[in-house]
Design a protein around this motif. Structure first.
Motif, PDB file in Angstrom:
ATOM      1  N   PHE A   1       0.835  -1.197   0.000  1.00 17.26           N
ATOM      2  CA  PHE A   1       0.000   0.000   0.000  1.00 17.26           C
ATOM      3  C   PHE A   1       0.875   1.253   0.000  1.00 17.26           C
ATOM      4  O   PHE A   1       0.489   2.293  -0.528  1.00 17.26           O
TER       5      PHE A   1
ATOM      6  N   ASP B   1      -2.419  -6.142   4.746  1.00 15.40           N
ATOM      7  CA  ASP B   1      -0.979  -5.987   4.548  1.00 15.40           C
ATOM      8  C   ASP B   1      -0.617  -5.536   3.145  1.00 15.40           C
ATOM      9  O   ASP B   1       0.291  -4.752   2.945  1.00 15.40           O
TER      10      ASP B   1
ATOM     11  N   THR C   1      -5.019  -6.049  -2.745  1.00 20.86           N
ATOM     12  CA  THR C   1      -5.440  -7.163  -3.596  1.00 20.86           C
ATOM     13  C   THR C   1      -5.285  -6.702  -5.055  1.00 20.86           C
ATOM     14  O   THR C   1      -5.130  -5.503  -5.311  1.00 20.86           O
TER      15      THR C   1
ATOM     16  N   GLU D   1     -15.245 -10.507  -8.321  1.00 21.66           N
ATOM     17  CA  GLU D   1     -16.205 -11.163  -7.435  1.00 21.66           C
ATOM     18  C   GLU D   1     -16.183 -10.506  -6.058  1.00 21.66           C
ATOM     19  O   GLU D   1     -15.217  -9.854  -5.691  1.00 21.66           O
ATOM     20  N   THR D   2     -17.236 -10.764  -5.296  1.00 22.93           N
ATOM     21  CA  THR D   2     -17.218 -10.403  -3.885  1.00 22.93           C
ATOM     22  C   THR D   2     -16.077 -11.169  -3.227  1.00 22.93           C
ATOM     23  O   THR D   2     -15.841 -12.323  -3.560  1.00 22.93           O
TER      24      THR D   2
ATOM     25  N   LYS E   1     -12.996  -5.395  -3.528  1.00 26.38           N
ATOM     26  CA  LYS E   1     -13.450  -4.294  -4.389  1.00 26.38           C
ATOM     27  C   LYS E   1     -13.884  -3.067  -3.580  1.00 26.38           C
ATOM     28  O   LYS E   1     -13.724  -1.938  -4.039  1.00 26.38           O
TER      29      LYS E   1
ATOM     30  N   GLY F   1     -12.494  -1.820  -0.971  1.00 27.05           N
ATOM     31  CA  GLY F   1     -11.285  -1.030  -0.752  1.00 27.05           C
ATOM     32  C   GLY F   1     -10.826  -0.351  -2.033  1.00 27.05           C
ATOM     33  O   GLY F   1     -10.309   0.766  -2.015  1.00 27.05           O
TER      34      GLY F   1
ATOM     35  N   GLN G   1     -22.355  -3.314   5.322  1.00 24.59           N
ATOM     36  CA  GLN G   1     -20.961  -3.754   5.251  1.00 24.59           C
ATOM     37  C   GLN G   1     -20.064  -2.693   4.614  1.00 24.59           C
ATOM     38  O   GLN G   1     -18.997  -2.373   5.139  1.00 24.59           O
TER      39      GLN G   1
HETATM   40  P1  AMP Z   1     -14.857  -7.135  -0.620  1.00 23.78           P
HETATM   41  O1  AMP Z   1     -14.556  -7.878  -1.871  1.00 23.78           O
HETATM   42  O2  AMP Z   1     -14.642  -5.688  -0.728  1.00 23.78           O
HETATM   43  O3  AMP Z   1     -16.227  -7.487  -0.085  1.00 23.78           O
HETATM   44  O4  AMP Z   1     -13.810  -7.619   0.505  1.00 23.78           O
HETATM   45  C1  AMP Z   1     -13.778  -8.926   0.972  1.00 23.78           C
HETATM   46  C2  AMP Z   1     -13.048  -9.057   2.301  1.00 23.78           C
HETATM   47  O5  AMP Z   1     -11.660  -8.885   2.117  1.00 23.78           O
HETATM   48  C3  AMP Z   1     -13.470  -8.042   3.344  1.00 23.78           C
HETATM   49  O6  AMP Z   1     -13.628  -8.702   4.567  1.00 23.78           O
HETATM   50  C4  AMP Z   1     -12.313  -7.079   3.414  1.00 23.78           C
HETATM   51  O7  AMP Z   1     -12.169  -6.530   4.699  1.00 23.78           O
HETATM   52  C5  AMP Z   1     -11.143  -7.945   3.059  1.00 23.78           C
HETATM   53  N1  AMP Z   1     -10.043  -7.210   2.382  1.00 23.78           N
HETATM   54  C6  AMP Z   1     -10.183  -6.226   1.478  1.00 23.78           C
HETATM   55  N2  AMP Z   1      -8.972  -5.787   1.061  1.00 23.78           N
HETATM   56  C7  AMP Z   1      -8.049  -6.510   1.707  1.00 23.78           C
HETATM   57  C8  AMP Z   1      -6.601  -6.529   1.697  1.00 23.78           C
HETATM   58  N3  AMP Z   1      -5.899  -5.713   0.937  1.00 23.78           N
HETATM   59  N4  AMP Z   1      -5.985  -7.419   2.497  1.00 23.78           N
HETATM   60  C9  AMP Z   1      -6.708  -8.275   3.275  1.00 23.78           C
HETATM   61  N5  AMP Z   1      -8.059  -8.296   3.329  1.00 23.78           N
HETATM   62  C10 AMP Z   1      -8.740  -7.432   2.559  1.00 23.78           C
END
Ligand code: AMP
Length: 390
Positions: free
Chosen positions: A23, A42, A45, A66-67, A71, A73, A104
């Motif tokens: 990051f 850390d 993605t 996908e979920t 996404k 973030g 969420q």
């Molecule tokens: P999402 O696809 O946005 O629904 O995220 C799925 C899950 O992955 C959520 O619980 C997030 O908190 C977690 N998450 C998102 N980005 C990261 C990341 N860079 N490292 C670890 N976990 C993550």
């Protein structure tokens, strides 16, 4: 049409296996980096790695992911980075299909935006509109909303979208399924044409592509391939059997081959139902397809998990994303459409270190796909010893 061509021209594909940078390499504000640490993330993605710079640059974007890909973030981080905390008006709008997703996403954005003192409101149906109006009076900068309830607020003039700089359409394919696209269009008409628009969707059906063409400006398309399960620990078989004898073959397998809990794949919901009927009414068979109501779906899944049914007959789509812990056999009654589908189906067995068996029926119309499977898996794909015609 001009825009559609441009979309394709900027298409990028990333895989989950790709190693990501940190990051720190994304030039984010210290407050945002601290929030990311609080969330325990850390590394970005793949969708974050690719999407954050695009959105931070103010460009429109389609994120095909996908979920679970991170996404939220991918759009949440650039949003909290660029909003103006001093301006107490809605500057970012995230449209989502369901109340659960609204909550969420709002929670995640609250953590991400806390350091910059950004405030977030979640607007969804089935919850007191009066309470939401009170929350809106605190003048949040970010609104996360389901389309129906947001329209309600717009009609009551309890929310104003004239200063929105960023709109995100999250899980657009689910909004389409739920019939929300006309509402989405009405809502977009309340936002300035100069806004930045991002769209996230696991699949891009025609209707979503049309939205992209009509409502977005030369979006960059980022596609994240869904991670493929590993099939190394799975015994893979093929069984040559004429189309009309497939039921007989399945019955033999059930009788002689220790299929304790089998997932049987067919191509369409009609074929799923037909096979279930043909296998009889002994209560050992459950079905799973897109035509079922949620309660029926859950009932079928529970019966299978609790071993009250021995077979679950399903379509690909219905089985997508399912996490069944104990599947002894995957049976491809109908040949999968492509290698990726094959791997996703077969990967349903041998979860969590258990061994598993996959048997693919090869009928007279399946030869082309069968050749592809043989080229891909070679010796790992063995002829099944069962003789259907003995
Ligand atoms: P999402 O696809 O946005 O629904 O995220 C799925 C899950 O992955 C959520 O619980 C997030 O908190 C977690 N998450 C998102 N980005 C990261 C990341 N860079 N490292 C670890 N976990 C993550």
């Amino acid at each position: 049409m001009k825009e559609a061509l441009l979309i394709l021209a900027t298409d990028t594909v990333a895989s989950h296996a790709e190693t990501s940078a940190s990051f720190g390499g994304l030039t984010l504000r210290p407050e945002t980096l601290q929030a990311i640490r609080q969330l325990g993330w850390d590394q970005p993605t793949p969708i974050q790695q690719q999407g954050i710079p695009i959105m931070a640059g103010g460009k429109d974007m389609i994120g095909q992911a996908e979920t679970g890909s991170g996404k939220t973030g991918a759009y949440g981080i650039p949003i909290v980075e660029r909003l103006d905390p001093a301006s107490r008006i809605v500057q970012a709008l995230i449209l989502v299909p369901t109340r659960e997703l609204a909550l969420q996403v709002a929670d995640e954005l609250r953590v991400l935006g806390r350091g910059r003192r950004l405030s977030v409101v979640a607007l969804f149906g089935g919850h007191s509109i009066i309470r939401q109006m009170e929350e809106l009076r605190h003048r949040p900068q970010i609104a996360v909303a389901t389309p129906g309830r947001l329209l309600d607020h717009l009609q009551r003039r309890t929310v104003h979208l004239g200063s929105v700089a960023v709109v995100v359409l999250d899980e657009a394919d689910r909004m389409l399924d739920m019939g929300f696209l006309p509402d989405v269009s009405k809502i977009l008409a309340h936002t300035p044409p100069s806004r930045q628009t991002a769209l996230f969707s696991a699949t891009i059906p025609l209707e979503i592509r049309e939205i992209a063409e009509q409502r977005m400006r030369t979006p960059t398309w980022v596609r994240i391939a869904a991670p493929l399960p590993t099939v190394d620990s799975i015994e893979q078989f093929y069984l040559e059997v004429a189309e009309q004898d497939k039921i007989r073959a399945l019955r033999r397998l059930l009788r002689d081959n220790g299929v304790s809990s089998g997932l049987v794949f067919r191509r369409t919901r009609f074929r799923v139902d037909r096979l279930a009927r043909a296998l009889g009414r002994d209560g050992e068979v459950g079905v799973l397809h897109g035509g079922l109501r949620e309660a029926q779906r859950l009932k079928a899944l529970r019966a299978f998990e609790e071993k009250r049914t021995r077979l679950l007959i399903a379509t690909n789509v219905a089985a997508r994303g399912l996490d069944l812990s104990d599947v002894s056999h995957v049976i491809n009654f109908d040949m999968p459409e492509d290698i990726e589908t094959y791997i996703h189906r077969v990967g349903r067995t041998a979860r969590m270190g258990r061994s598993g068996t996959a048997i693919t029926f090869v009928g007279q119309y399946d030869i082309e796909m069968f050749d592809q499977l043989r080229r891909r898996f070679g010796e790992a794909l063995k002829r099944h010893p069962l003789n259907v015609y003995a």
